[in-house]
Design a protein around this motif. Structure first.
Motif, mmCIF file in Angstrom:
data_model
loop_
_atom_site.group_PDB
_atom_site.id
_atom_site.type_symbol
_atom_site.label_atom_id
_atom_site.label_comp_id
_atom_site.label_asym_id
_atom_site.label_seq_id
_atom_site.Cartn_x
_atom_site.Cartn_y
_atom_site.Cartn_z
ATOM 1 N N ARG A 354 51.539 -40.749 9.223
ATOM 2 C CA ARG A 354 52.722 -39.973 8.812
ATOM 3 C C ARG A 354 53.919 -40.250 9.703
ATOM 4 N NH1 ARG A 354 51.890 -33.807 8.128
ATOM 5 N NH2 ARG A 354 53.816 -34.042 6.928
ATOM 6 N N SER A 355 53.682 -40.749 10.914
ATOM 7 C CA SER A 355 54.786 -40.961 11.844
ATOM 8 C C SER A 355 55.608 -42.177 11.429
ATOM 9 C CB SER A 355 54.267 -41.167 13.261
ATOM 10 O OG SER A 355 55.334 -41.524 14.125
ATOM 11 N N PRO A 356 56.892 -42.003 11.143
ATOM 12 C CA PRO A 356 57.732 -43.156 10.802
ATOM 13 C C PRO A 356 57.896 -44.113 11.973
ATOM 14 C CG PRO A 356 59.080 -41.189 11.090
ATOM 15 C CD PRO A 356 57.653 -40.735 11.123
ATOM 16 N N HIS A 357 57.596 -43.635 13.193
ATOM 17 C CA HIS A 357 57.726 -44.475 14.381
ATOM 18 C C HIS A 357 56.600 -45.504 14.484
ATOM 19 C CE1 HIS A 357 60.756 -41.577 15.641
ATOM 20 N NE2 HIS A 357 59.881 -40.621 15.381
ATOM 21 N N LYS A 358 55.542 -45.340 13.680
ATOM 22 C CA LYS A 358 54.427 -46.279 13.691
ATOM 23 C C LYS A 358 54.374 -47.133 12.421
ATOM 24 C CE LYS A 358 51.518 -43.205 16.507
ATOM 25 N NZ LYS A 358 50.234 -42.465 16.587
ATOM 26 N N GLY A 360 54.920 -49.697 9.566
ATOM 27 C CA GLY A 360 55.471 -51.040 9.588
ATOM 28 C C GLY A 360 55.021 -51.870 10.768
ATOM 29 N N LEU A 361 54.289 -51.256 11.696
ATOM 30 C CA LEU A 361 53.775 -51.968 12.864
ATOM 31 C C LEU A 361 52.314 -52.338 12.641
ATOM 32 C CD1 LEU A 361 55.406 -49.757 15.653
ATOM 33 C CD2 LEU A 361 56.234 -51.945 14.733
ATOM 34 N N LEU A 362 51.721 -52.996 13.624
ATOM 35 C CA LEU A 362 50.320 -53.397 13.584
ATOM 36 C C LEU A 362 49.566 -52.715 14.711
ATOM 37 C CD1 LEU A 362 50.907 -57.251 13.179
ATOM 38 C CD2 LEU A 362 50.572 -55.577 11.341
ATOM 39 N N LEU A 363 48.309 -52.356 14.452
ATOM 40 C CA LEU A 363 47.502 -51.763 15.507
ATOM 41 C C LEU A 363 47.272 -52.776 16.627
ATOM 42 C CD1 LEU A 363 44.713 -49.793 13.584
ATOM 43 C CD2 LEU A 363 46.737 -48.875 14.732
ATOM 44 N N PRO A 364 47.265 -52.314 17.869
ATOM 45 C CA PRO A 364 47.034 -53.226 18.993
ATOM 46 C C PRO A 364 45.675 -53.921 18.878
ATOM 47 C CG PRO A 364 47.813 -51.093 19.771
ATOM 48 C CD PRO A 364 47.488 -50.927 18.317
ATOM 49 N N GLY A 365 45.659 -55.189 19.201
ATOM 50 C CA GLY A 365 44.402 -55.932 19.232
ATOM 51 C C GLY A 365 43.921 -56.364 17.870
ATOM 52 N N THR A 366 43.631 -55.430 17.010
ATOM 53 C CA THR A 366 43.060 -55.740 15.698
ATOM 54 C C THR A 366 44.100 -56.230 14.701
ATOM 55 O OG1 THR A 366 43.363 -53.465 14.922
ATOM 56 C CG2 THR A 366 41.273 -53.997 16.026
ATOM 57 N N ARG A 367 45.370 -55.904 14.941
ATOM 58 C CA ARG A 367 46.491 -56.294 14.080
ATOM 59 C C ARG A 367 46.337 -55.761 12.656
ATOM 60 N NH1 ARG A 367 49.318 -60.256 17.119
ATOM 61 N NH2 ARG A 367 48.832 -59.715 19.263
ATOM 62 N N ILE A 368 45.725 -54.607 12.504
ATOM 63 C CA ILE A 368 45.628 -53.945 11.202
ATOM 64 C C ILE A 368 46.983 -53.308 10.877
ATOM 65 C CG2 ILE A 368 44.550 -52.014 9.967
ATOM 66 C CD1 ILE A 368 41.990 -52.615 11.598
ATOM 67 N N PRO A 369 47.555 -53.550 9.703
ATOM 68 C CA PRO A 369 48.872 -52.997 9.369
ATOM 69 C C PRO A 369 48.840 -51.467 9.257
ATOM 70 C CG PRO A 369 48.291 -54.826 7.911
ATOM 71 C CD PRO A 369 47.048 -54.460 8.657
ATOM 72 N N ILE A 370 49.955 -50.857 9.676
ATOM 73 C CA ILE A 370 50.139 -49.406 9.560
ATOM 74 C C ILE A 370 51.173 -49.153 8.473
ATOM 75 C CG2 ILE A 370 50.731 -47.267 10.756
ATOM 76 C CD1 ILE A 370 50.236 -48.824 13.407
ATOM 77 N N ARG A 371 50.801 -48.399 7.450
ATOM 78 C CA ARG A 371 51.696 -48.132 6.341
ATOM 79 C C ARG A 371 51.947 -46.632 6.204
ATOM 80 N NH1 ARG A 371 48.739 -52.237 1.961
ATOM 81 N NH2 ARG A 371 49.035 -54.141 3.201
ATOM 82 N N ALA A 372 52.805 -46.275 5.284
ATOM 83 C CA ALA A 372 53.048 -44.870 4.971
ATOM 84 C C ALA A 372 51.876 -44.335 4.137
ATOM 85 C CB ALA A 372 54.345 -44.713 4.201
ATOM 86 N N PRO A 373 51.615 -43.018 4.165
ATOM 87 C CA PRO A 373 50.470 -42.459 3.435
ATOM 88 C C PRO A 373 50.454 -42.784 1.945
ATOM 89 C CG PRO A 373 51.295 -40.860 5.004
ATOM 90 C CD PRO A 373 52.271 -42.010 5.010
ATOM 91 N N GLU A 374 51.612 -43.023 1.351
ATOM 92 C CA GLU A 374 51.659 -43.333 -0.078
ATOM 93 C C GLU A 374 50.872 -44.600 -0.421
ATOM 94 O OE1 GLU A 374 54.686 -40.640 1.136
ATOM 95 O OE2 GLU A 374 54.341 -42.698 1.820
ATOM 96 N N ALA A 375 50.644 -45.454 0.567
ATOM 97 C CA ALA A 375 49.911 -46.699 0.304
ATOM 98 C C ALA A 375 48.486 -46.427 -0.138
ATOM 99 C CB ALA A 375 49.914 -47.572 1.565
ATOM 100 N N ILE A 376 47.935 -45.300 0.270
ATOM 101 C CA ILE A 376 46.577 -44.959 -0.160
ATOM 102 C C ILE A 376 46.547 -44.671 -1.654
ATOM 103 C CG2 ILE A 376 44.795 -43.165 -0.010
ATOM 104 C CD1 ILE A 376 45.173 -43.125 2.977
ATOM 105 N N VAL A 377 47.557 -43.986 -2.152
ATOM 106 C CA VAL A 377 47.618 -43.678 -3.588
ATOM 107 C C VAL A 377 47.753 -44.968 -4.388
ATOM 108 C CG1 VAL A 377 48.869 -42.415 -5.368
ATOM 109 C CG2 VAL A 377 48.625 -41.431 -3.074
ATOM 110 N N GLU A 378 48.535 -45.901 -3.864
ATOM 111 C CA GLU A 378 48.725 -47.170 -4.567
ATOM 112 C C GLU A 378 47.441 -47.995 -4.576
ATOM 113 O OE1 GLU A 378 51.914 -49.015 -2.495
ATOM 114 O OE2 GLU A 378 53.382 -47.459 -3.006
ATOM 115 N N ALA A 379 46.693 -47.960 -3.465
ATOM 116 C CA ALA A 379 45.495 -48.801 -3.345
ATOM 117 C C ALA A 379 44.265 -48.188 -4.005
ATOM 118 C CB ALA A 379 45.201 -49.070 -1.876
ATOM 119 N N ALA A 397 43.076 -32.296 3.567
ATOM 120 C CA ALA A 397 43.925 -31.460 2.721
ATOM 121 C C ALA A 397 45.151 -32.231 2.237
ATOM 122 C CB ALA A 397 44.354 -30.216 3.500
ATOM 123 N N GLN A 398 45.770 -33.002 3.147
ATOM 124 C CA GLN A 398 46.970 -33.758 2.778
ATOM 125 C C GLN A 398 46.665 -34.839 1.749
ATOM 126 O OE1 GLN A 398 48.396 -35.287 6.504
ATOM 127 N NE2 GLN A 398 49.233 -33.323 7.179
#
Length: 419
Positions: A354-358, A360-379, A397-398
């Motif tokens: 949910r944090s806009p500060h994260k 569009g970035l990648l997780l350290p080490g694993t380089r897994i992309p971080i997206r907005a929660p709406e990406a789950i609905v799309e996927a 709940a969210q």
């Protein structure tokens, strides 16, 4: 295992609490990057530093700790964790403020200071009551958000020297708050001495931190990362506070962060605040759980391996069955979990936060992309792995919408649970 020999050094590192040589392993989690060192996509092809994530336990005082590979200045001066993002944490903060005002009679004449005040998430509730507040936080980018919402904030690392400076410039606080920061400081004695200096006579300081006992009982190894220099029990905390003329007079157990303690601390000479039975009850529980001896610590490493095996088994079975798994959350604990388990985008194509500060970035080490929660609905994944498992109820709940297509949630700690 002799840690000094393993490292090729002639001397073992010294305990940051008592100074004794550290030779006992608590958990060996391999090499990981700094937990909050998120990677910009433009830097994805660049190297990033990895450091040993090797938790040791002191044979003398029983403090579990990591070596200091990076300075607090490098870790915390620019920070991407904003407390206000979590609705559950805001409720926790508001409830705390209500209780402290009622219990200690706080008013316009009783200042409140929070150390590691982040974006003003907690102090706002005291300020709304007309209580003078002051935040102290080393992250200038986060402090700007607090100041913008009207919370005076000093950009500084808290120490004895900081306390002396603030004491000369501000009224002494009747309440000092330290939520989830005690574990983040490499120099525990300098930090605690600052509370002795700044806290007003008759005042109270509260400290919240993940409880080592619960970490061990629930195999919460993912809360071990380089930001957390220490992993603390009441047994160790009382020893540290006593060396600085401070006394734990009450405590509460909290469900936050997988099981935390909130300690109520006063000046040792403040006899008006008697030590409650809750303190002795926790002393007994920790003693009975073996925290004063070596055996309980030696068994933790095996729990870690079992948790890793269970998570990998789930992810591999899901992949082979054609099921899609994505993540929820980009917390620091996720960095430890995924790097230790060797999970990359091939098993977890993305996570959301949910944090806009994260985003569009990648997780350290694993380089897994971080997206907005709406990406789950799309996927429309089959499973959502909650990396921020300490917020499982809030996340479920969210994201309840995943139930519409038969999606299910998964938590990895203390064991893999699908619900």
């Amino acid at each position: 295992m002799d840690i000094a020999l393993q490292a090729g050094s002639s001397a073992a590192p010294a305990c940051r609490c008592c100074g004794a040589p550290l030779r006992e392993t608590f958990a060996e989690l391999g090499l990981t990057p700094l937990a909050n060192s998120y990677v910009a996509p433009a830097d994805a092809a660049r190297m990033e530093p990895f450091y040993p994530l090797h938790a040791l336990v002191c044979s003398d005082c029983r403090l579990v700790q990591l070596a200091e590979f990076e300075s607090p200045q490098a870790i915390f001066s620019e920070y991407r964790y904003f407390s206000s993002v979590s609705e559950a944490w805001l409720r926790h903060a508001e409830t705390y403020s209500d209780r402290m005002v009622a219990r200690f009679g706080l008013n316009a004449g009783t200042p409140v200071v929070e150390v590691a005040s982040n974006d003003g998430y907690l102090l706002q509730y005291f300020a709304q009551r007309g209580i003078p507040v002051l935040g102290i936080d080393p992250a200038a980018n986060v402090a700007r958000f607090a100041i913008a919402r009207g919370i005076p904030t000093e950009v500084a690392f808290f120490s004895a020297a900081t306390a002396m400076r603030l004491r000369a410039a501000h009224p002494q606080p009747m309440l000092m708050v330290a939520n989830n920061v005690l574990a983040h400081v490499p120099d525990l004695h300098d930090f605690v001495e600052g509370f002795r200096i700044l806290l007003a006579p008759g005042g109270v300081a509260t400290f919240e931190f993940p409880h080592l006992l619960r970490l061990m009982q629930h195999a919460e190894f993912d809360t071990i990362y380089h930001e957390h220099f220490s992993y603390i029990s009441l047994f160790v905390a009382e020893r540290i506070f006593a060396q600085h003329g401070l006394t734990v007079f009450d405590l509460e157990e909290l469900p936050t962060h997988g099981g935390s303690l909130r300690l109520f601390v006063r000046h040792a000479e403040d006899a008006a605040k008697a030590v409650t039975p809750a303190v002795e009850a926790m002393r007994v529980l920790e003693r009975q759980s073996g925290l004063e001896g070596p055996e309980a610590y030696r068994g933790f490493a095996e729990q870690v391996v079992e948790t890793k095996a269970a998570l990998l088994e789930f992810l591999l079975q899901a992949r082979r069955a054609g099921r899609r798994v994505v993540g929820y959350g980009a917390p620091a604990k996720g960095t430890t979990l995924l790097n230790y388990c060797g999970v990359g985008p091939e098993l977890l194509p993305f996570t959301v936060d949910r944090s806009p500060h994260k985003q569009g970035l990648l997780l350290p080490g694993t380089r897994i992309p971080i997206r907005a929660p709406e990406a789950i609905v799309e996927a429309r994944p089959d499973y959502v792995l909650i990396l921020a498992w300490n917020l499982r109820e809030e996340v479920a709940a969210q994201m309840s919408i995943i139930r519409e297509w038969g999606g299910r949630f998964v938590v990895p700690i203390p064991r893999v649970v699908i619900f």
